[in-house]
Design an enzyme around this catalytic site. Structure first.
Site, PDB file in Angstrom:
ATOM      1  N   TYR A   1       3.570   9.027 -11.172  1.00  0.00           N
ATOM      2  CA  TYR A   1       2.533   8.417 -10.329  1.00  0.00           C
ATOM      3  C   TYR A   1       1.556   7.552 -11.145  1.00  0.00           C
ATOM      4  O   TYR A   1       1.433   6.345 -10.899  1.00  0.00           O
ATOM      5  CB  TYR A   1       1.821   9.497  -9.513  1.00  0.00           C
ATOM      6  CG  TYR A   1       0.798   8.919  -8.551  1.00  0.00           C
ATOM      7  CD1 TYR A   1       1.191   8.323  -7.361  1.00  0.00           C
ATOM      8  CD2 TYR A   1      -0.556   8.948  -8.855  1.00  0.00           C
ATOM      9  CE1 TYR A   1       0.252   7.764  -6.489  1.00  0.00           C
ATOM     10  CE2 TYR A   1      -1.498   8.400  -7.996  1.00  0.00           C
ATOM     11  CZ  TYR A   1      -1.098   7.815  -6.811  1.00  0.00           C
ATOM     12  OH  TYR A   1      -2.027   7.256  -5.962  1.00  0.00           O
TER      13      TYR A   1
ATOM     14  N   LYS B   1       1.171   3.332 -11.349  1.00  0.00           N
ATOM     15  CA  LYS B   1      -0.069   2.608 -11.066  1.00  0.00           C
ATOM     16  C   LYS B   1      -0.520   1.759 -12.275  1.00  0.00           C
ATOM     17  O   LYS B   1      -1.096   0.686 -12.092  1.00  0.00           O
ATOM     18  CB  LYS B   1      -1.164   3.576 -10.619  1.00  0.00           C
ATOM     19  CG  LYS B   1      -0.830   4.333  -9.316  1.00  0.00           C
ATOM     20  CD  LYS B   1      -0.594   3.410  -8.126  1.00  0.00           C
ATOM     21  CE  LYS B   1      -0.425   4.159  -6.812  1.00  0.00           C
ATOM     22  NZ  LYS B   1      -0.185   3.255  -5.670  1.00  0.00           N
TER      23      LYS B   1
ATOM     24  N   ASN C   1       0.799  -1.232   0.000  1.00  0.00           N
ATOM     25  CA  ASN C   1       0.000   0.000   0.000  1.00  0.00           C
ATOM     26  C   ASN C   1       0.833   1.284   0.000  1.00  0.00           C
ATOM     27  O   ASN C   1       0.357   2.319  -0.440  1.00  0.00           O
ATOM     28  CB  ASN C   1      -0.938  -0.023   1.219  1.00  0.00           C
ATOM     29  CG  ASN C   1      -1.562   1.320   1.471  1.00  0.00           C
ATOM     30  OD1 ASN C   1      -2.489   1.728   0.781  1.00  0.00           O
ATOM     31  ND2 ASN C   1      -1.031   2.061   2.447  1.00  0.00           N
TER      32      ASN C   1
HETATM   33  P1  NAD Z   1      -0.609   8.747   2.762  1.00  0.00           P
HETATM   34  O1  NAD Z   1       0.399   9.724   2.268  1.00  0.00           O
HETATM   35  O2  NAD Z   1      -1.606   9.169   3.780  1.00  0.00           O
HETATM   36  O3  NAD Z   1       0.124   7.413   3.285  1.00  0.00           O
HETATM   37  C1  NAD Z   1       1.209   6.872   2.589  1.00  0.00           C
HETATM   38  C2  NAD Z   1       1.817   5.756   3.390  1.00  0.00           C
HETATM   39  O4  NAD Z   1       2.998   5.356   2.710  1.00  0.00           O
HETATM   40  C3  NAD Z   1       2.222   6.200   4.799  1.00  0.00           C
HETATM   41  O5  NAD Z   1       1.922   5.159   5.715  1.00  0.00           O
HETATM   42  C4  NAD Z   1       3.734   6.365   4.690  1.00  0.00           C
HETATM   43  O6  NAD Z   1       4.421   6.027   5.875  1.00  0.00           O
HETATM   44  C5  NAD Z   1       4.083   5.360   3.609  1.00  0.00           C
HETATM   45  N1  NAD Z   1       5.320   5.760   2.953  1.00  0.00           N
HETATM   46  C6  NAD Z   1       5.573   6.939   2.319  1.00  0.00           C
HETATM   47  N2  NAD Z   1       6.860   6.939   1.891  1.00  0.00           N
HETATM   48  C7  NAD Z   1       7.396   5.745   2.269  1.00  0.00           C
HETATM   49  C8  NAD Z   1       8.675   5.145   2.119  1.00  0.00           C
HETATM   50  N3  NAD Z   1       9.664   5.752   1.478  1.00  0.00           N
HETATM   51  N4  NAD Z   1       8.878   3.913   2.633  1.00  0.00           N
HETATM   52  C9  NAD Z   1       7.879   3.261   3.271  1.00  0.00           C
HETATM   53  N5  NAD Z   1       6.649   3.770   3.440  1.00  0.00           N
HETATM   54  C10 NAD Z   1       6.421   5.002   2.947  1.00  0.00           C
HETATM   55  O7  NAD Z   1      -1.322   8.216   1.441  1.00  0.00           O
HETATM   56  P2  NAD Z   1      -2.694   7.463   1.200  1.00  0.00           P
HETATM   57  O8  NAD Z   1      -3.589   8.414   0.541  1.00  0.00           O
HETATM   58  O9  NAD Z   1      -3.154   6.717   2.377  1.00  0.00           O
HETATM   59  O10 NAD Z   1      -2.193   6.433   0.062  1.00  0.00           O
HETATM   60  C11 NAD Z   1      -2.022   5.057   0.283  1.00  0.00           C
HETATM   61  C12 NAD Z   1      -2.002   4.359  -1.063  1.00  0.00           C
HETATM   62  O11 NAD Z   1      -3.230   4.628  -1.733  1.00  0.00           O
HETATM   63  C13 NAD Z   1      -0.900   4.841  -1.989  1.00  0.00           C
HETATM   64  O12 NAD Z   1      -0.381   3.737  -2.706  1.00  0.00           O
HETATM   65  C14 NAD Z   1      -1.614   5.793  -2.924  1.00  0.00           C
HETATM   66  O13 NAD Z   1      -0.979   5.868  -4.162  1.00  0.00           O
HETATM   67  C15 NAD Z   1      -2.962   5.119  -3.029  1.00  0.00           C
HETATM   68  N6  NAD Z   1      -4.067   6.008  -3.446  1.00  0.00           N
HETATM   69  C16 NAD Z   1      -4.476   7.058  -2.668  1.00  0.00           C
HETATM   70  C17 NAD Z   1      -5.531   7.852  -3.100  1.00  0.00           C
HETATM   71  C18 NAD Z   1      -6.046   9.032  -2.298  1.00  0.00           C
HETATM   72  O14 NAD Z   1      -6.876   9.801  -2.807  1.00  0.00           O
HETATM   73  N7  NAD Z   1      -5.637   9.214  -1.047  1.00  0.00           N
HETATM   74  C19 NAD Z   1      -6.162   7.567  -4.321  1.00  0.00           C
HETATM   75  C20 NAD Z   1      -5.724   6.493  -5.077  1.00  0.00           C
HETATM   76  C21 NAD Z   1      -4.677   5.704  -4.631  1.00  0.00           C
END
Ligand code: NAD
Length: 248
Positions: free
Chosen positions: A156, A160, A91
């Protein structure tokens, strides 16, 4: 409970969608090891979950997911402590929203290293153990932009799209070993990233989504619970869109 006696590893489990996945997995009876980028953030997430329920089996680690050796060593330790890893949730993710002409190679590599190479590293690190035990589940976090693209931040959506290809291909390769591989593609989800957006941005955004709201982290986490569980025992190689139909 849907995940009783399951051992799960969730990367990026310290906040946002990953934190919600960890919490829903714990509610469903799994033992969960969450990965954070730093020991402090992993510890903070673990203690906040323990505060909610001190019987939840949760711990935290912070290997460098972009480095195979670091990841493998940490995951081997989990497997020897718990006896196996049943479910891996890839994730952790980052993005850099820059126009292409100012998108540096450094930005490109940083996004690809975490969003794609770490997905390979973590999956590679669990797969031998899953084969030995006769099965397992690998779940990846994609995005709606992994199908439709987005007009900035090139690495990005590219990462994906690759995650989707990785999911479908690995599902074909590992199916004969009882390992299911799927992805969830969230739409706009109410994490820190979205919470900071002003009302003028968020309201039109909501109106453009047929279900008229952005997703909550729990909406996304519920899809992960389903795909991790035996309820999805005949589902592999899918990218499940959880986005309120926000597809344009
Ligand atoms: P967020 O930024 O709140 O959380 C990201 C997580 O990744 C955190 O737990 C952080 O510790 C971890 N992380 C960041 N850099 C890291 C590194 N170098 N090594 C290890 N861990 C690391 O983001 P989110 O919105 O919760 O996103 C989680 C996933 O969902 C991601 O893959 C993101 O691409 C995907 N996503 C999010 C959304 C959205 O709208 N929030 C939409 C589509 C997909």
């Amino acid at each position: 409970m849907l995940l009783e006696n399951k051992v799960a590893v969730v990367t990026g489990g310290t906040r946002g969608i990953g934190y919600a996945i960890v919490k829903e997995f714990l509610k469903e009876g799994a033992a969960v090891v969450l990965c954070g980028s730093k020991p402090e953030t992993a510890e903070k997430a673990v203690s906040s979950l323990k505060n909610e329920n001190d019987r939840w089996k949760v711990s935290g680690i912070s290997p460098d997911l972009t480095n195979y050796e670091s990841t493998k060593a940490a995951f081997d330790k989990i497997a020897s402590e718990f006896g196996r890893i049943d479910v891996l949730v890839n994730n952790a993710g980052v993005s850099a929203r820059e126009p292409f002409t100012s998108y540096t190679q450094e930005m490109f590599s940083k996004v690809i290293d975490l969003n794609l190479t770490a997905v390979y590293n973590c999956s590679r690190a669990v797969v031998d153990g899953m084969k030995e035990k006769g099965g397992g589940v690998i779940l990846n976090t994609s995005s709606m932009v992994g199908t439709y693209g987005q007009p900035s931040g090139i690495a990005y959506p590219t990462s994906k799209f690759a995650v989707n290809g990785f999911t479908l291909s690995l599902a074909r390769e590992l199916g004969p070993f009882g390992i299911r591989v799927n992805a969830v593609a969230p739409g706009v989800t109410n994490t820190d990233m979205v919470k900071v957006l002003p009302k003028e941005v968020i309201e039109p955004l909501k109106q453009s989504i047929p279900l008229r709201r952005v997703g909550e982290p729990e909406d996304i986490a519920n899809a992960f619970v389903f795909l991790a569980s035996e309820k999805a025992s005949y589902i592999s190689g899918v990218v499940l869109h959880v986005d309120g139909l926000a597809r344009t």
